[in-house]
Design an enzyme around this catalytic site. Sequence first.
Site, PDB file in Angstrom:
ATOM      1  N   CYS A 176     -20.531  13.920   5.277  1.00 21.86           N
ATOM      2  CA  CYS A 176     -21.572  13.276   6.096  1.00 21.86           C
ATOM      3  C   CYS A 176     -21.223  13.166   7.573  1.00 21.86           C
ATOM      4  O   CYS A 176     -22.040  12.698   8.369  1.00 21.86           O
ATOM      5  CB  CYS A 176     -21.875  11.883   5.538  1.00 21.86           C
ATOM      6  N   VAL A 235       0.838  -1.205   0.000  1.00 29.14           N
ATOM      7  CA  VAL A 235       0.000   0.000   0.000  1.00 29.14           C
ATOM      8  C   VAL A 235       0.873   1.256   0.000  1.00 29.14           C
ATOM      9  O   VAL A 235       0.373   2.365   0.131  1.00 29.14           O
ATOM     10  CB  VAL A 235      -0.960   0.015   1.214  1.00 29.14           C
ATOM     11  N   HIS A 283      -4.344  -4.124  -2.405  1.00 29.02           N
ATOM     12  CA  HIS A 283      -4.726  -3.791  -1.019  1.00 29.02           C
ATOM     13  C   HIS A 283      -4.886  -2.293  -0.793  1.00 29.02           C
ATOM     14  O   HIS A 283      -4.922  -1.845   0.350  1.00 29.02           O
ATOM     15  CB  HIS A 283      -3.695  -4.380  -0.042  1.00 29.02           C
ATOM     16  N   THR A 332       7.117 -11.718  -1.071  1.00 29.54           N
ATOM     17  CA  THR A 332       5.853 -11.932  -0.343  1.00 29.54           C
ATOM     18  C   THR A 332       5.873 -13.289   0.338  1.00 29.54           C
ATOM     19  O   THR A 332       6.371 -14.265  -0.231  1.00 29.54           O
ATOM     20  CB  THR A 332       4.622 -11.805  -1.272  1.00 29.54           C
TER      21      THR A 332
END
Length: 260
Positions: free
Chosen positions: A165, A118, A134, A203
């Site tokens: 909101c 990320v 991700h 990974t």
Amino acid sequence: MRSHTVAYIGKRKAIMDFPQEFIRFVKNASRVVALTGAGVSQESGLRTFRDAQDGLWTKYKPEDLASPESFARDPKLVWDWYAWRREAVKGVRPNPGHYALVEMEKQIPEFTLITQNVDGLHRFAGSRNIYELHGNIQKVRCSECGTYAETWGDDTESVPVCQSCGGLLRPDVVWFGESLPRAELEAAVTASRACQVFMSIGTSGVVQPAASLAHAARNNGSVVVEINAEPTPLTPKVDFAFHGRSGEILPELVEAVWGN
Ligand code: OAD
């Protein structure tokens, strides 16, 4: 195909250690996929996901912070952890492994980069055909209405809120138990099924669905390659495994395949 494992020691051991058969596969391939994980950014100075954490975070496991349940239970704790990681990312730069993947994209007709990271370092380095499975830690959106926020205050006692909101803001990353962005995942699966060479790089290969992409590639006849600091659960299934630092191995690979 025979599995070929090379323990890679570093620059001095160099190019000739790549089996010729492997070099030929990469050189002749027109469709290549690289799947990357936190190990690719380790040489930029970022901790991998399953490394120990720093300072005040040592008592938490990342898995316990990266979930909707954690955010519901203690939004400030989760917000602060991501703010800490966001700052760490801002201070780092891509390493030679990131740049080698940019070079591969230039050399290979259809090169797809799929990342679980990320940190945005692949884009920063110049990779273009990339799917961030991700999300991206630098982006922030409302947890209620999904509106993206361009600015927010990090100095408050509570989590900043959405200007539309009033919902709590959260990082635009995928948490445990959440779905991956559908379009990115579909494109990643399609590319993995169609490629001739699939590289799993840095990974641990334990988080789904990303971990299953190597198997999708293999089941469709692709040569599967692993580049990792150490063996992983995928290692016994790959055709070629190179164990060492991706920031060293990837530039050597580019040199071995496309150098003079
Ligand atoms: P991990 O932390 O699980 O694994 C990092 C891998 O990189 C390990 O296999 C290391 O051996 C390897 N490694 C470390 N340094 C390296 C180097 N210099 N060169 C090559 N390899 C190196 O990270 P990921 O596999 O990316 O998901 O984790 C996958 C997902 O688990 C993350 O995206 C995150 C996490 O939970 C979510 O947050 C949804």
